[in-house]
Design an enzyme around this catalytic site. Structure first.
Site, PDB file in Angstrom:
ATOM      1  N   ASP A 290       0.868  -1.175   0.000  1.00  0.00           N
ATOM      2  CA  ASP A 290       0.000   0.000   0.000  1.00  0.00           C
ATOM      3  C   ASP A 290       0.911   1.235   0.000  1.00  0.00           C
ATOM      4  OD1 ASP A 290      -2.166   1.661  -0.069  1.00  0.00           O
ATOM      5  OD2 ASP A 290      -3.228   0.690   1.573  1.00  0.00           O
TER       6      ASP A 290
HETATM    7  C1  NOJ Z   1      -4.030   3.835   0.090  1.00  0.00           C
HETATM    8  C2  NOJ Z   1      -5.226   2.957   0.228  1.00  0.00           C
HETATM    9  O1  NOJ Z   1      -5.181   2.265   1.454  1.00  0.00           O
HETATM   10  C3  NOJ Z   1      -5.362   1.948  -0.893  1.00  0.00           C
HETATM   11  O2  NOJ Z   1      -6.572   1.267  -0.737  1.00  0.00           O
HETATM   12  C4  NOJ Z   1      -5.269   2.633  -2.229  1.00  0.00           C
HETATM   13  O3  NOJ Z   1      -5.455   1.707  -3.254  1.00  0.00           O
HETATM   14  C5  NOJ Z   1      -3.919   3.330  -2.331  1.00  0.00           C
HETATM   15  N1  NOJ Z   1      -3.801   4.317  -1.267  1.00  0.00           N
HETATM   16  C6  NOJ Z   1      -3.722   4.018  -3.675  1.00  0.00           C
HETATM   17  O4  NOJ Z   1      -4.533   5.116  -3.777  1.00  0.00           O
END
Ligand code: NOJ
Length: 754
Positions: A290
């Protein structure tokens, strides 16, 4: 590549079924991948593991969108594997051209995006879709999202989010399928099928990325990114199955979560990423971090510096570095120094290249970037129709006193009141960065269209979404005074749920309850449309209005879908995928809880001696929820007969068939979600008081009755037992069938000793 995949033998010694079958022995990479790996420098390999946000907007901290010049250079130098949160056929074509024609190896780009519930045609938020209990509709929602995204150059979505959550305070409830593992698993698979279709290399399918692995939805106190500490049994039984279901449905990639799990951050967690994901489940796809979750291991107190975070991340099995910039900076040197093995690096790069092969990008880098298809696909009439259909299926009727709904033909003046009444932007909901704020149909517009020319529809805002100003109250009261029917449009705005949007108070935000009280005092029939991305505590509202529709966040066609239900064109059939508490103090509250040694089902005000103190109860609120899981009314009524079992003894070879007669006892056709629950009365580890094991969404004409049958297999009763194995246990069981998790008809059966 010849990485052995050892299947952990989770062998049940007694009857039951086994958790693990033997998996493929190697990563079978395409020859193209092997050939490229043999040509790549360490820097180019590290570049293939570097995933950066685009120049449009950012979805994480420290983030400015990347400058176009930076992207240009990075692509040419082979320093990025792809770019995310950008879109557009022409734009992505330009970027692919640069990668293919101007980088040394000409590797095409992964173009990722958070397509959570649509690109331009916005579907209801995932939690809302889950309320439809309609797997076909949900699959179609993801299909439409995939078609539009693929046409706009996107080849990977960071979805579905399959995190189970039992805590309504957590903002990301909006992105998931609710509290139940069984329902959540079916929905996870449906969404993967929707995004990926039958063939990833087709121009209208995109890769799914199931997230967030794992247990992110169990963040302590419902606070986003917070610590998770749980037993292995809880992890395996409640939180992991939707991931397994998504992977079994073919999910091409998986995203690690931000949280630590039992002291180890998910992005450095070998137990999750190696033992479970690779070895037990045999996952052969790509593991994506993430946003900066690899570098965040330093804040967790797990990695002492960037170097250690890099080593821990890659060795644990986190393959793609999203926005931490660590792999690109440190991996080549770490491999040279022998601190990370090149085989580990190659395996990660192999997975990303294989995904690019599977997507068809090496055959045609412009496959997903066709301006003509984009123009035809974006918000096509067909896509909007799908959004409308799914939206109305997602609406849940929570209360309907005096048959206030559907709106009667005698109603000639309607007052729409509330901050969400004439509001388009908030209808798009969380994670809808690509959508236009002024595209959705507002409630007001929908209601006007369905009410027709003979009915006067007025609007008063009443109050703002958040602040405590009462300056518009008087106008709202006056509007209510003139009306035959008041429709209150209240609840949460889009930004009140989603990432980083936890709330400690899950009642109506701001001064909205006070507005409700003032309008209720006017005394007109009043319907509340409650928008939210989570379960709310609606006890005060419930006491004041005649009817309530949970309208979640319904997307592009919100106003039309709501009006279709209000005016009875569509008979609501949604059922809650989350428990609505009476008060935030009950949270976490969920239907499949354990019984405790001192269960209490009575009224909180009971003063009976035996109820008074030594019971698992509150002094100020009932244990029961306001609206239970699976709950939802219809404009008609349904009755259930006693369930009839073909036999009361269940064995491996002989499943039970249970049949119940469901009758539509009202005067309208309608749909009902017939739900089957079981309880294992005594276990080597205690079992929940109820577990969903099956459901069928049926349509019954007014007055019609139908026998509905479920087959229950012994393996349906399997669980993680005291000895660490997975399987069922002999003993007595209860079976419950009904239209929600509370109001059920019961029968008993048993599994004999072998
Ligand atoms: C953080 C989020 O937790 C995740 O779900 C998302 O896909 C990414 N950022 C990218 O935006």
């Amino acid at each position: 590549m010849n990485i052995k995949c050892v299947c952990i033998a989770l062998v049940a010694l007694t009857g039951g079924f086994y958790a693990c079958d033997s998996k493929k022995e190697t990563d079978a990479f395409d020859p193209k991948v092997t050939e490229l790996l043999s040509q790549m420098t360490l820097e180019e390999k590290a570049g293939q593991l570097n995933f950066v946000v685009g120049d449009l907007f950012t979805t994480g901290p420290d983030g400015k969108p990347k400058a176009p010049d930076y992207l240009d250079e990075a692509i040419k130098k082979g320093e990025v594997t792809g770019i995310f949160n950008i879109y557009g056929a022409e734009y992505t074509q330009t970027l692919q051209k640069k990668a293919v024609e101007e980088s040394r190896l000409g590797i095409p780009l992964l173009i990722g995006a958070d397509i959570i519930h649509g690109l331009k045609t916005i579907m209801p938020i995932p939690l809302a879709e889950a309320a439809s209990w309609d797997l076909e509709a949900i699959e179609l929602g993801s299909r439409v999202a995939a078609r539009e995204s693929a046409a706009a150059g996107i080849n990977l979505t960071f979805a579905p989010m399959v995190d189970i959550s039992r805590d309504a305070r957590w903002g990301r409830n909006a992105e998931g399928a609710g509290e139940d593992t069984y329902l959540g698993s079916l929905i996870a698979a449906a969404r993967v099928r929707g995004f990926q279709g039958s063939d990833l290399s087709l121009a209208n399918t995109i890769a799914a990325c199931v997230k967030h692995f794992a247990a992110y939805g169990a963040a302590e106190a419902g606070r986003d990114y917070n610590t998770v500490d749980m037993s292995d049994i809880a992890l395996r039984e409640t939180y992991l199955p939707p991931f397994k279901a998504a992977i079994d449905a073919g999910a091409a990639s998986i995203m690690t979560s931000f949280n630590e799990l039992n002291g180890v951050p998910a992005s450095g967690n070998e137990y999750l990423l190696q033992d479970i994901l690779r070895k037990e489940w045999g996952f052969e796809g790509l593991v994506i971090s993430d946003w900066q979750s690899i570098s965040e291991m330093m804040f967790h107190g797990y990695s002492k510096d960037s170097i250690e975070a890099t080593i821990q991340g890659i060795n644990a099995g986190t393959e793609l570095d999203m926005m931490a910039d660590l792999y690109l900076s440190f991996l080549p040197q770490l491999v040279r120094e022998g601190k990370v093995s090149e085989a580990v690096l190659d395996r990660a790069v192999g997975h990303i290249l294989q995904l690019k092969v599977d997507l068809g990008l090496f055959d045609n880098p412009y496959l997903y970037s066709d301006p003509a298809v984009e123009a035809k696909e974006i918000r096509s009439a067909e896509n909007l129709e799908a959004a409308f259909e799914i939206a109305r299926r997602s609406i849940v009727l929570l209360k309907n006193e005096k048959q206030t709904l559907p709106v009667k033909s005698t109603v000639k003046r309607i007052a729409v009141i509330g901050p969400l009444g004439d509001n388009q932007a908030d209808m798009n909901g969380t994670w809808s960065f690509f959508a236009e704020a002024l595209h959705p149909i507002s409630f007001l517009e929908g209601i006007k269209a369905y009410a027709g020319p003979g009915v006067e529809v007025t609007y008063a805002q009443g109050c703002n979404l958040y602040d405590n100003s009462t300056e518009h109250f008087a106008a709202a009261r006056a509007a209510a005074q003139r009306a035959d029917l008041v429709i209150l449009a209240i609840g949460e705005s889009a930004v009140m749920n989603g990432e980083g949007a936890s709330r400690s108070d899950i009642t109506l935000p701001g001064i909205q309850q006070e507005l409700v009280n003032q309008i209720a005092a006017v005394g007109k029939p009043t319907v509340a449309l409650v928008s939210s991305g989570r379960a709310l505590a609606l006890t005060e509202l419930e006491a004041k209005v005649d009817a309530i529709l949970a309208t979640w966040t319904l997307g592009s066609q919100a106003g039309k879908a709501v009006a279709s239900v209000l005016f009875g064109e569509y008979n609501p059939a949604g059922k809650l995928p989350v428990t609505f508490p009476r008060s935030v103090g009950q949270v976490p509250i969920y239907y499949n809880h354990k019984n405790t040694g001192r269960p209490f089902e009575g009224d909180f005000s009971s003063q009976k001696l035996e109820d008074r103190v030594y019971r698992s109860r509150y002094r100020d609120v009932d244990n029961s929820p306001l609206y239970p899981f699976g709950y939802g009314l219809s404009y008609t009524t349904f009755e259930y007969s006693q369930p009839v079992l073909n036999q009361t003894s269940l064995t491996d070879d002989s499943p039970i068939t249970v049949t119940v007669k469901v009758s539509n006892t009202g005067d309208r056709d309608g749909e009902e979600v017939v739900q089957l629950y079981t309880r294992d009365l005594i276990g080597s580890l205690t079992r929940p008081v109820k577990e969903l094991k099956g459901f069928q969404k049926i349509h019954l004409k007014a007055g019609e009755s139908r026998d509905i049958s479920f087959e229950l297999k012994a393996s349906d009763l399997a669980f993680w037992r005291a000895d660490g194995t997975y399987g069922y246990e002999p003993g007595d069981f209860k079976l419950m069938i009904g239209g929600n998790s509370r109001d059920t008809q019961e029968a008993v059966f048993s599994i004999p000793n072998p």
